[in-house]
Scaffold this motif. Sequence first.
Motif, PDB file in Angstrom:
ATOM      1  N   PHE A   1     -58.485 -18.991 144.328  1.00 49.35           N
ATOM      2  CA  PHE A   1     -57.967 -18.546 143.036  1.00 49.35           C
ATOM      3  C   PHE A   1     -57.547 -17.096 143.157  1.00 49.35           C
ATOM      4  CE2 PHE A   1     -58.125 -16.903 138.672  1.00 49.35           C
ATOM      5  CZ  PHE A   1     -57.297 -17.837 138.053  1.00 49.35           C
ATOM      6  N   ASP A   2     -56.332 -16.824 142.673  1.00 48.82           N
ATOM      7  CA  ASP A   2     -55.782 -15.468 142.707  1.00 48.82           C
ATOM      8  C   ASP A   2     -55.542 -15.022 141.268  1.00 48.82           C
ATOM      9  OD1 ASP A   2     -54.673 -13.090 143.426  1.00 48.82           O
ATOM     10  OD2 ASP A   2     -52.852 -13.936 144.323  1.00 48.82           O
ATOM     11  N   PRO A   3     -56.363 -14.100 140.721  1.00 45.17           N
ATOM     12  CA  PRO A   3     -56.219 -13.680 139.322  1.00 45.17           C
ATOM     13  C   PRO A   3     -55.000 -12.782 139.127  1.00 45.17           C
ATOM     14  CG  PRO A   3     -57.907 -12.369 140.395  1.00 45.17           C
ATOM     15  CD  PRO A   3     -57.483 -13.413 141.394  1.00 45.17           C
ATOM     16  N   LEU A   4     -54.367 -12.893 137.963  1.00 44.26           N
ATOM     17  CA  LEU A   4     -53.223 -12.056 137.614  1.00 44.26           C
ATOM     18  C   LEU A   4     -53.528 -11.132 136.446  1.00 44.26           C
ATOM     19  CD1 LEU A   4     -50.365 -14.709 137.922  1.00 44.26           C
ATOM     20  CD2 LEU A   4     -51.032 -12.983 139.593  1.00 44.26           C
ATOM     21  N   VAL A   5     -54.734 -11.265 135.875  1.00 45.16           N
ATOM     22  CA  VAL A   5     -55.138 -10.425 134.747  1.00 45.16           C
ATOM     23  C   VAL A   5     -56.558  -9.914 134.994  1.00 45.16           C
ATOM     24  CG1 VAL A   5     -53.682 -11.628 133.078  1.00 45.16           C
ATOM     25  CG2 VAL A   5     -56.025 -12.416 133.470  1.00 45.16           C
ATOM     26  N   GLU A   6     -56.931  -8.868 134.279  1.00 45.59           N
ATOM     27  CA  GLU A   6     -58.299  -8.382 134.343  1.00 45.59           C
ATOM     28  C   GLU A   6     -59.217  -9.288 133.537  1.00 45.59           C
ATOM     29  OE1 GLU A   6     -58.548  -4.365 133.067  1.00 45.59           O
ATOM     30  OE2 GLU A   6     -57.377  -3.559 134.753  1.00 45.59           O
TER      31      GLU A   6
ATOM     32  N   LYS B   1     -49.931 -16.356 132.069  1.00 48.62           N
ATOM     33  CA  LYS B   1     -50.425 -16.636 133.423  1.00 48.62           C
ATOM     34  C   LYS B   1     -51.745 -15.894 133.625  1.00 48.62           C
ATOM     35  CE  LYS B   1     -45.910 -17.490 135.508  1.00 48.62           C
ATOM     36  NZ  LYS B   1     -44.955 -17.092 136.593  1.00 48.62           N
ATOM     37  N   ILE B   2     -52.826 -16.659 133.742  1.00 45.68           N
ATOM     38  CA  ILE B   2     -54.147 -16.078 134.021  1.00 45.68           C
ATOM     39  C   ILE B   2     -54.302 -15.844 135.523  1.00 45.68           C
ATOM     40  CG2 ILE B   2     -56.645 -16.485 133.910  1.00 45.68           C
ATOM     41  CD1 ILE B   2     -56.090 -18.200 131.401  1.00 45.68           C
TER      42      ILE B   2
ATOM     43  N   VAL C   1     -58.855 -29.231 138.684  1.00 48.16           N
ATOM     44  CA  VAL C   1     -59.527 -28.134 137.990  1.00 48.16           C
ATOM     45  C   VAL C   1     -60.111 -28.701 136.704  1.00 48.16           C
ATOM     46  CG1 VAL C   1     -59.278 -25.858 136.947  1.00 48.16           C
ATOM     47  CG2 VAL C   1     -57.864 -26.491 138.923  1.00 48.16           C
ATOM     48  N   ARG C   2     -61.425 -28.652 136.574  1.00 50.10           N
ATOM     49  CA  ARG C   2     -62.100 -29.105 135.358  1.00 50.10           C
ATOM     50  C   ARG C   2     -62.288 -27.891 134.454  1.00 50.10           C
ATOM     51  NH1 ARG C   2     -67.065 -32.868 136.217  1.00 50.10           N
ATOM     52  NH2 ARG C   2     -65.513 -34.503 135.853  1.00 50.10           N
TER      53      ARG C   2
ATOM     54  N   LEU D   1     -58.098 -31.361 132.595  1.00 50.85           N
ATOM     55  CA  LEU D   1     -58.296 -31.705 133.997  1.00 50.85           C
ATOM     56  C   LEU D   1     -56.931 -31.596 134.667  1.00 50.85           C
ATOM     57  CD1 LEU D   1     -60.025 -32.659 136.337  1.00 50.85           C
ATOM     58  CD2 LEU D   1     -59.662 -35.018 135.583  1.00 50.85           C
ATOM     59  N   ILE D   2     -56.781 -30.572 135.499  1.00 55.01           N
ATOM     60  CA  ILE D   2     -55.494 -30.249 136.108  1.00 55.01           C
ATOM     61  C   ILE D   2     -55.525 -30.656 137.574  1.00 55.01           C
ATOM     62  CG2 ILE D   2     -53.816 -28.405 136.518  1.00 55.01           C
ATOM     63  CD1 ILE D   2     -55.667 -26.744 134.495  1.00 55.01           C
ATOM     64  N   TRP D   3     -54.693 -31.611 137.956  1.00 55.97           N
ATOM     65  CA  TRP D   3     -54.634 -32.037 139.355  1.00 55.97           C
ATOM     66  C   TRP D   3     -53.717 -31.102 140.125  1.00 55.97           C
ATOM     67  CZ3 TRP D   3     -58.397 -35.003 140.661  1.00 55.97           C
ATOM     68  CH2 TRP D   3     -58.934 -35.904 139.729  1.00 55.97           C
ATOM     69  N   LEU D   4     -54.210 -30.606 141.242  1.00 58.22           N
ATOM     70  CA  LEU D   4     -53.499 -29.601 142.015  1.00 58.22           C
ATOM     71  C   LEU D   4     -52.572 -30.223 143.043  1.00 58.22           C
ATOM     72  CD1 LEU D   4     -56.433 -27.080 142.682  1.00 58.22           C
ATOM     73  CD2 LEU D   4     -54.708 -26.999 140.861  1.00 58.22           C
ATOM     74  N   GLU D   5     -51.465 -29.552 143.277  1.00 60.70           N
ATOM     75  CA  GLU D   5     -50.561 -29.897 144.360  1.00 60.70           C
ATOM     76  C   GLU D   5     -50.778 -28.908 145.496  1.00 60.70           C
ATOM     77  OE1 GLU D   5     -46.626 -29.859 142.802  1.00 60.70           O
ATOM     78  OE2 GLU D   5     -46.954 -31.573 141.458  1.00 60.70           O
ATOM     79  N   ASN D   6     -50.413 -29.298 146.692  1.00 62.90           N
ATOM     80  CA  ASN D   6     -50.515 -28.376 147.815  1.00 62.90           C
ATOM     81  C   ASN D   6     -49.680 -27.132 147.547  1.00 62.90           C
ATOM     82  OD1 ASN D   6     -52.270 -29.636 149.762  1.00 62.90           O
ATOM     83  ND2 ASN D   6     -50.674 -31.157 150.098  1.00 62.90           N
ATOM     84  N   GLY D   7     -50.253 -25.983 147.893  1.00 60.09           N
ATOM     85  CA  GLY D   7     -49.559 -24.727 147.650  1.00 60.09           C
ATOM     86  C   GLY D   7     -50.044 -24.052 146.385  1.00 60.09           C
ATOM     87  N   VAL D   8     -49.135 -23.321 145.721  1.00 60.56           N
ATOM     88  CA  VAL D   8     -49.485 -22.486 144.558  1.00 60.56           C
ATOM     89  C   VAL D   8     -49.331 -23.280 143.264  1.00 60.56           C
ATOM     90  CG1 VAL D   8     -48.934 -20.381 143.291  1.00 60.56           C
ATOM     91  CG2 VAL D   8     -48.799 -20.408 145.797  1.00 60.56           C
ATOM     92  N   ASN D   9     -50.354 -23.191 142.407  1.00 63.91           N
ATOM     93  CA  ASN D   9     -50.351 -23.845 141.097  1.00 63.91           C
ATOM     94  C   ASN D   9     -50.688 -22.783 140.045  1.00 63.91           C
ATOM     95  OD1 ASN D   9     -50.745 -27.102 141.830  1.00 63.91           O
ATOM     96  ND2 ASN D   9     -51.643 -25.711 143.331  1.00 63.91           N
ATOM     97  N   THR D  10     -49.738 -22.483 139.146  1.00 63.45           N
ATOM     98  CA  THR D  10     -49.984 -21.459 138.143  1.00 63.45           C
ATOM     99  C   THR D  10     -50.902 -21.985 137.050  1.00 63.45           C
ATOM    100  OG1 THR D  10     -47.985 -22.081 136.918  1.00 63.45           O
ATOM    101  CG2 THR D  10     -47.794 -20.311 138.543  1.00 63.45           C
ATOM    102  N   PHE D  11     -51.613 -21.065 136.399  1.00 62.19           N
ATOM    103  CA  PHE D  11     -52.619 -21.423 135.405  1.00 62.19           C
ATOM    104  C   PHE D  11     -52.570 -20.413 134.262  1.00 62.19           C
ATOM    105  CE2 PHE D  11     -57.261 -20.727 134.265  1.00 62.19           C
ATOM    106  CZ  PHE D  11     -57.324 -21.772 133.371  1.00 62.19           C
ATOM    107  N   GLY D  12     -52.402 -20.918 133.023  1.00 60.64           N
ATOM    108  CA  GLY D  12     -52.365 -20.035 131.868  1.00 60.64           C
ATOM    109  C   GLY D  12     -51.857 -20.747 130.633  1.00 60.64           C
TER     110      GLY D  12
END
Length: 301
Positions: free
Chosen positions: A98-103, A85-86, A147-148, A58-69
């Motif tokens: 959500f902005d994907p960085l991979v296929e 980085k996904i 993010v769950r 469970l990922i708590w988001l901050e305002n702006g961009v939060n990377t995920f991977g």
Amino acid sequence: MTKNKFSSLILFCFFLSCTAGENHDISVQEHQEQVDAWHESQMEFLQSDQGWLNLIGLIWLENGVNTFGAEMEELSLDANVFPEKIGSFILENDKVYFDPLVEGVELENIAIDSKKLVFDINAGIDKRQNFKNLQWNIIKRGDSFGVRLRDLLAKDVVEFAGVDRFPVDLKWRIKAKFIPYNPIKEVMITNVVGQVSPNASSGYVEFDFEGKTYKIDALANPDDVELFLMFADDTSGESTYGGGRYMYVDRDFESDEILLDFNMAYNPPCVYTAHATCPLPPKQNVLDLAIMAGHKNFGKH
């Protein structure tokens, strides 16, 4: 959750030596079959894609961009399976993109390769995303967005062997009364991460057991046909989860009668994962009674 309607088999119940016969209009055998069917449906849900056993973060988001991977240490993702980085979550003006960085990232099973809106509670947008065996969605708790994250092939799902429960017993199937609040009552509910939120209670359920009367505030709006009960009792923290258990019960607007079957009391999600935000019973729903019915505790949570 499916509710069962009960047929009248009082005589059969009598010959099988049921207790507190005035509360029972069902045989021991039929009651056992109904509770067993309910229990099996609970076990199936826990192992399903939307169950609680596969929650890994469970990922708590901050305002702006939060990377995920895989680079996120708190998720313990296998770096040999998942890229560092996904993609990125972008929280802007109470909306999540959500902005994907991979296929291979999918939005509601459709591949995406650019920034997409995935959550806007005001517009009713709540879209699931996938990558390989990971699945995630956005939740909102108070003013916070999270993010769950699920692993559909999680070890806890693959190795799940069921949840222990108390023996099914008709004495815990109790006729009760629903007493409305007028006006409705606001109940402050705290969850396991300390967030507090107001909840409507349209009334309370009152029942007698072994000569004593007990009350449970029900969370529901006045026109809801289903009441949500959260309670703790003298088994909490011992044979059952310390944070209490839950039940749903039907309300009949033509009668104040409520049927409580504590054999169908079930565990909050926090019993199965450390990544849930379970609401806890308010202090008035902590009962001076050992309810030895329903689901027992499970695992280490």
